[in-house]
Design a protein around this motif. Sequence first.
Motif, PDB file in Angstrom:
ATOM      1  N   LEU A 185      92.315  26.718  -5.835  1.00  0.00           N
ATOM      2  CA  LEU A 185      92.282  27.519  -4.606  1.00  0.00           C
ATOM      3  C   LEU A 185      93.657  27.622  -3.945  1.00  0.00           C
ATOM      4  O   LEU A 185      93.764  28.073  -2.804  1.00  0.00           O
ATOM      5  CB  LEU A 185      91.275  26.917  -3.621  1.00  0.00           C
ATOM      6  CG  LEU A 185      89.846  26.742  -4.169  1.00  0.00           C
ATOM      7  CD1 LEU A 185      88.955  26.095  -3.127  1.00  0.00           C
ATOM      8  CD2 LEU A 185      89.264  28.063  -4.629  1.00  0.00           C
ATOM      9  N   GLU A 186      94.684  27.224  -4.660  1.00  0.00           N
ATOM     10  CA  GLU A 186      96.033  27.258  -4.112  1.00  0.00           C
ATOM     11  C   GLU A 186      96.402  28.671  -3.662  1.00  0.00           C
ATOM     12  O   GLU A 186      96.132  29.650  -4.355  1.00  0.00           O
ATOM     13  CB  GLU A 186      97.035  26.788  -5.158  1.00  0.00           C
ATOM     14  CG  GLU A 186      98.458  26.699  -4.644  1.00  0.00           C
ATOM     15  CD  GLU A 186      99.426  26.184  -5.697  1.00  0.00           C
ATOM     16  OE1 GLU A 186     100.623  26.082  -5.377  1.00  0.00           O
ATOM     17  OE2 GLU A 186      98.987  25.892  -6.825  1.00  0.00           O
ATOM     18  N   GLY A 187      97.004  28.749  -2.498  1.00  0.00           N
ATOM     19  CA  GLY A 187      97.442  30.031  -1.972  1.00  0.00           C
ATOM     20  C   GLY A 187      96.470  30.687  -1.019  1.00  0.00           C
ATOM     21  O   GLY A 187      96.829  31.622  -0.298  1.00  0.00           O
ATOM     22  N   ILE A 188      95.218  30.226  -0.995  1.00  0.00           N
ATOM     23  CA  ILE A 188      94.247  30.763  -0.036  1.00  0.00           C
ATOM     24  C   ILE A 188      94.545  30.174   1.335  1.00  0.00           C
ATOM     25  O   ILE A 188      94.715  28.964   1.482  1.00  0.00           O
ATOM     26  CB  ILE A 188      92.802  30.429  -0.451  1.00  0.00           C
ATOM     27  CG1 ILE A 188      92.467  31.070  -1.801  1.00  0.00           C
ATOM     28  CG2 ILE A 188      91.814  30.896   0.626  1.00  0.00           C
ATOM     29  CD1 ILE A 188      91.084  30.697  -2.329  1.00  0.00           C
ATOM     30  N   ARG A 189      94.635  31.039   2.331  1.00  0.00           N
ATOM     31  CA  ARG A 189      94.876  30.573   3.700  1.00  0.00           C
ATOM     32  C   ARG A 189      93.567  30.582   4.481  1.00  0.00           C
ATOM     33  O   ARG A 189      92.697  31.426   4.250  1.00  0.00           O
ATOM     34  CB  ARG A 189      95.904  31.460   4.393  1.00  0.00           C
ATOM     35  CG  ARG A 189      97.304  31.350   3.786  1.00  0.00           C
ATOM     36  CD  ARG A 189      98.301  32.204   4.539  1.00  0.00           C
ATOM     37  NE  ARG A 189      97.966  33.613   4.430  1.00  0.00           N
ATOM     38  CZ  ARG A 189      98.171  34.512   5.396  1.00  0.00           C
ATOM     39  NH1 ARG A 189      98.657  34.144   6.570  1.00  0.00           N
ATOM     40  NH2 ARG A 189      97.870  35.771   5.209  1.00  0.00           N
ATOM     41  N   GLY A 190      93.441  29.641   5.393  1.00  0.00           N
ATOM     42  CA  GLY A 190      92.196  29.566   6.143  1.00  0.00           C
ATOM     43  C   GLY A 190      92.363  28.934   7.507  1.00  0.00           C
ATOM     44  O   GLY A 190      93.385  28.318   7.815  1.00  0.00           O
ATOM     45  N   GLY A 191      91.323  29.096   8.310  1.00  0.00           N
ATOM     46  CA  GLY A 191      91.325  28.503   9.636  1.00  0.00           C
ATOM     47  C   GLY A 191      90.043  28.822  10.373  1.00  0.00           C
ATOM     48  O   GLY A 191      89.085  29.339   9.788  1.00  0.00           O
ATOM     49  N   PHE A 192      90.048  28.518  11.647  1.00  0.00           N
ATOM     50  CA  PHE A 192      88.830  28.597  12.456  1.00  0.00           C
ATOM     51  C   PHE A 192      89.115  29.305  13.773  1.00  0.00           C
ATOM     52  O   PHE A 192      90.179  29.117  14.373  1.00  0.00           O
ATOM     53  CB  PHE A 192      88.301  27.187  12.732  1.00  0.00           C
ATOM     54  CG  PHE A 192      86.865  27.145  13.169  1.00  0.00           C
ATOM     55  CD1 PHE A 192      85.861  26.894  12.248  1.00  0.00           C
ATOM     56  CD2 PHE A 192      86.512  27.368  14.495  1.00  0.00           C
ATOM     57  CE1 PHE A 192      84.529  26.859  12.634  1.00  0.00           C
ATOM     58  CE2 PHE A 192      85.190  27.342  14.890  1.00  0.00           C
ATOM     59  CZ  PHE A 192      84.194  27.089  13.959  1.00  0.00           C
ATOM     60  N   VAL A 193      88.159  30.097  14.220  1.00  0.00           N
ATOM     61  CA  VAL A 193      88.241  30.816  15.489  1.00  0.00           C
ATOM     62  C   VAL A 193      86.970  30.566  16.278  1.00  0.00           C
ATOM     63  O   VAL A 193      85.868  30.678  15.731  1.00  0.00           O
ATOM     64  CB  VAL A 193      88.412  32.333  15.256  1.00  0.00           C
ATOM     65  CG1 VAL A 193      88.328  33.096  16.580  1.00  0.00           C
ATOM     66  CG2 VAL A 193      89.727  32.636  14.542  1.00  0.00           C
ATOM     67  N   HIS A 194      87.112  30.243  17.549  1.00  0.00           N
ATOM     68  CA  HIS A 194      85.953  30.127  18.434  1.00  0.00           C
ATOM     69  C   HIS A 194      85.823  31.397  19.281  1.00  0.00           C
ATOM     70  O   HIS A 194      86.826  31.912  19.794  1.00  0.00           O
ATOM     71  CB  HIS A 194      86.093  28.933  19.384  1.00  0.00           C
ATOM     72  CG  HIS A 194      85.462  27.682  18.861  1.00  0.00           C
ATOM     73  ND1 HIS A 194      86.173  26.520  18.614  1.00  0.00           N
ATOM     74  CD2 HIS A 194      84.178  27.407  18.539  1.00  0.00           C
ATOM     75  CE1 HIS A 194      85.349  25.588  18.176  1.00  0.00           C
ATOM     76  NE2 HIS A 194      84.129  26.105  18.130  1.00  0.00           N
ATOM     77  N   VAL A 195      84.599  31.870  19.424  1.00  0.00           N
ATOM     78  CA  VAL A 195      84.310  32.971  20.343  1.00  0.00           C
ATOM     79  C   VAL A 195      83.481  32.428  21.494  1.00  0.00           C
ATOM     80  O   VAL A 195      82.694  31.507  21.315  1.00  0.00           O
ATOM     81  CB  VAL A 195      83.575  34.134  19.639  1.00  0.00           C
ATOM     82  CG1 VAL A 195      84.440  34.749  18.553  1.00  0.00           C
ATOM     83  CG2 VAL A 195      82.232  33.681  19.059  1.00  0.00           C
ATOM     84  N   PRO A 196      83.647  33.000  22.688  1.00  0.00           N
ATOM     85  CA  PRO A 196      82.838  32.540  23.824  1.00  0.00           C
ATOM     86  C   PRO A 196      81.451  33.161  23.809  1.00  0.00           C
ATOM     87  O   PRO A 196      81.126  33.989  22.944  1.00  0.00           O
ATOM     88  CB  PRO A 196      83.645  33.013  25.032  1.00  0.00           C
ATOM     89  CG  PRO A 196      84.364  34.223  24.550  1.00  0.00           C
ATOM     90  CD  PRO A 196      84.642  33.988  23.085  1.00  0.00           C
ATOM     91  N   ALA A 197      80.635  32.761  24.763  1.00  0.00           N
ATOM     92  CA  ALA A 197      79.280  33.301  24.875  1.00  0.00           C
ATOM     93  C   ALA A 197      79.319  34.796  25.183  1.00  0.00           C
ATOM     94  O   ALA A 197      80.309  35.326  25.688  1.00  0.00           O
ATOM     95  CB  ALA A 197      78.518  32.558  25.979  1.00  0.00           C
TER      96      ALA A 197
END
Length: 209
Positions: free
Chosen positions: A162-174
């Motif tokens: 999976l080298e080279g795949i970028r990722g992360g997390f985002v929170h959305v409000p209500a």
Amino acid sequence: MSIDVLLSGFAPFDGAELNESWEAVRESVPALVARGVDAEAVELPVEFGAGSALLAEAVRALRPSLVVAVGLAAGRSAITPERVAINLRDARIPDNAGASPVDEPVVPGAPVGRFSTLPIKAMVAALAADGVPAAVSQTAGTYVCNDVFYALQHLLATEPALEGIRGGFVHVPAADVIDAPTAARALARMVEVALTTTADARLPGGAEH
């Protein structure tokens, strides 16, 4: 098989009828596809371990260039890309399987923290330019959102295929703060920024507390 972006959102939890993270993800995918972005989405259970396992399965199968996991942060007033995941499970409420881990690692023996590899400041700047409330967040909490975020970053950092795949997390409000259509447009915009930005913008995004 490979795609441009894999997005994930969560199923409802804690007695709610829906989860704004999945509503935003579900609505953002057709908009991205209409713009020529090959996008797929997966709905994750709000369960320690199970949510991250399902996301990992999808990542391995689809080999996206980008992975954006999305969760709900009901007390927040802006869309908040997360900077760092921590290797900790500490549940204030049980997950949907009834589990309430306290002071347990997400991945035993792994580093304390793992950073997002998304251009989070450039994403925030793009939303601000569009008039959407957004800010960098320094913590994804210690519940299932952080569990998925940490497991995703660990997977991408340690699995050679999976080298080279970028990722992360985002929170959305209500939804009473930012409705699903606006959150979906914001997600699509952040994906577009992430797909075209390799080095993040050098802008202030820190916090005093």
